[in-house]
Motif scaffolding. Structure first.
Motif, PDB file in Angstrom:
ATOM      1  N   TYR A   1      41.631 -45.177-120.641  1.00 18.50           N
ATOM      2  CA  TYR A   1      41.302 -45.655-121.773  1.00 18.50           C
ATOM      3  C   TYR A   1      39.742 -45.657-122.004  1.00 18.50           C
TER       4      TYR A   1
ATOM      5  N   GLU B   1      44.529 -53.479-128.127  1.00 17.32           N
ATOM      6  CA  GLU B   1      45.762 -52.974-127.915  1.00 17.32           C
ATOM      7  C   GLU B   1      46.048 -52.551-126.445  1.00 17.32           C
ATOM      8  N   ASN B   2      44.775 -51.692-125.936  1.00 15.87           N
ATOM      9  CA  ASN B   2      44.681 -51.317-124.784  1.00 15.87           C
ATOM     10  C   ASN B   2      44.500 -52.378-123.507  1.00 15.87           C
TER      11      ASN B   2
ATOM     12  N   ALA C   1      47.769 -53.756-123.260  1.00 15.99           N
ATOM     13  CA  ALA C   1      48.553 -52.973-122.123  1.00 15.99           C
ATOM     14  C   ALA C   1      48.333 -53.032-120.806  1.00 15.99           C
TER      15      ALA C   1
ATOM     16  N   LYS D   1      49.449 -55.858-118.504  1.00 20.88           N
ATOM     17  CA  LYS D   1      50.822 -55.732-117.863  1.00 20.88           C
ATOM     18  C   LYS D   1      50.814 -54.815-116.638  1.00 20.88           C
ATOM     19  N   LYS D   2      49.907 -54.061-116.502  1.00 15.74           N
ATOM     20  CA  LYS D   2      50.017 -52.975-115.416  1.00 15.74           C
ATOM     21  C   LYS D   2      49.088 -53.347-114.173  1.00 15.74           C
TER      22      LYS D   2
ATOM     23  N   SER E   1      46.155 -43.667-125.322  1.00 16.74           N
ATOM     24  CA  SER E   1      45.861 -45.034-125.773  1.00 16.74           C
ATOM     25  C   SER E   1      47.278 -45.643-125.966  1.00 16.74           C
ATOM     26  N   GLU E   2      47.603 -46.585-125.265  1.00 13.93           N
ATOM     27  CA  GLU E   2      48.913 -47.416-125.160  1.00 13.93           C
ATOM     28  C   GLU E   2      48.702 -48.491-126.321  1.00 13.93           C
ATOM     29  N   LYS E   3      49.942 -48.791-127.124  1.00 16.53           N
ATOM     30  CA  LYS E   3      49.778 -49.891-127.689  1.00 16.53           C
ATOM     31  C   LYS E   3      50.814 -50.820-127.434  1.00 16.53           C
ATOM     32  N   SER E   4      50.621 -51.882-126.993  1.00 15.23           N
ATOM     33  CA  SER E   4      51.639 -52.956-126.633  1.00 15.23           C
ATOM     34  C   SER E   4      51.534 -54.224-127.192  1.00 15.23           C
TER      35      SER E   4
ATOM     36  N   TYR F   1      51.310 -58.341-127.536  1.00 14.98           N
ATOM     37  CA  TYR F   1      50.783 -59.125-126.651  1.00 14.98           C
ATOM     38  C   TYR F   1      51.613 -59.960-125.775  1.00 14.98           C
TER      39      TYR F   1
END
Length: 222
Positions: free
Chosen positions: A61, A150-151, A154, A157-158, A196-199, A201
């Motif tokens: 990112y 958004e990053n 995401a 969560k990782k 760039s991931e969108k996730s 919340y």
């Protein structure tokens, strides 16, 4: 058009190769425990990279870091610390506010949805979101690592608590001592797409805010 596409592909391959080479040096020098993977922050490339336990790049990112260059020396010097640290706590920051002393007063949602507190020896240093997405890719923070909202949503969560977080030197990993790099072994690192991931919340977590937020209490780092 085909020439443009070919140039872009070649550029991506070159960037990916450089990233893999840098991570090899990072692993060799800092020797992070790989059971949880680790986070690598490059002040040179202005990126945050998540590396998995298998040594493969998970995601990269763009980020913003401290306004002033160099390793952090003291509180309030607007520098981002350099070295090997760890992820200490993941906090819900959606209601946090902050006055950046820029004449705009108290800013709501100044840290985005999450604040990932780092154990660095300095109070209040972490990875978080932002109210100002245009600042990403620049020297803009008071010392933290800033991502798009958004990053950071995401990323949280990782990652896992205790995961190593390595913030590279101002001059890049090429400036690290060669004798240390040559004497240590490292797992091969395979570059991945810079995405760039969108996730959405995640569920809200309830933790105390940093010392400079409300309430003015920092139970972890003093």
């Amino acid at each position: 058009m085909q020439k443009i596409v070919l140039c872009l592909v070649m550029l991506f391959v070159a960037v990916s190769a450089c990233l893999a080479e840098d991570l090899q040096k990072v692993i060799s020098y800092y020797q992070p425990a790989m059971d949880k993977g680790f986070i690598y922050v490059s002040k040179v490339d202005m990126t945050l990279t998540l590396v998995g336990a298998d040594g493969k790049v998970v995601v990269t990112y763009p980020m913003a870091c401290g306004r002033n260059r160099g390793h952090k020396q003291r509180k309030g010097d607007f520098r981002t610390p350099e070295g090997k640290f760890s992820l200490q706590q993941i906090q819900d920051a959606s209601k946090w506010t902050h006055d950046f002393n820029d004449g705009k007063g108290v800013i709501k949602n100044a840290y985005g949805p999450y604040f990932m507190r780092l154990k660095t020896g300095f109070s209040g240093i972490g990875i978080h979101g932002t109210h100002d997405p245009a600042s990403i890719g620049t020297r803009a923070t008071e010392g933290c690592i800033r991502l798009n909202n958004e990053n950071v949503a995401a990323l949280q969560k990782k990652v896992t608590l205790g995961m190593p977080v390595i913030i590279g030197p101002e001059k890049g990993v090429a400036s690290l001592p060669e004798k240390t790099l040559a004497s240590a072994s490292a797992k091969p690192v395979k570059p991945a797409d810079v995405v760039s991931e969108k996730s959405a919340y995640a569920d809200t977590l309830k933790f105390a805010a940093p010392a400079w937020c409300w309430p003015p209490k920092d139970p972890i780092q003093k």
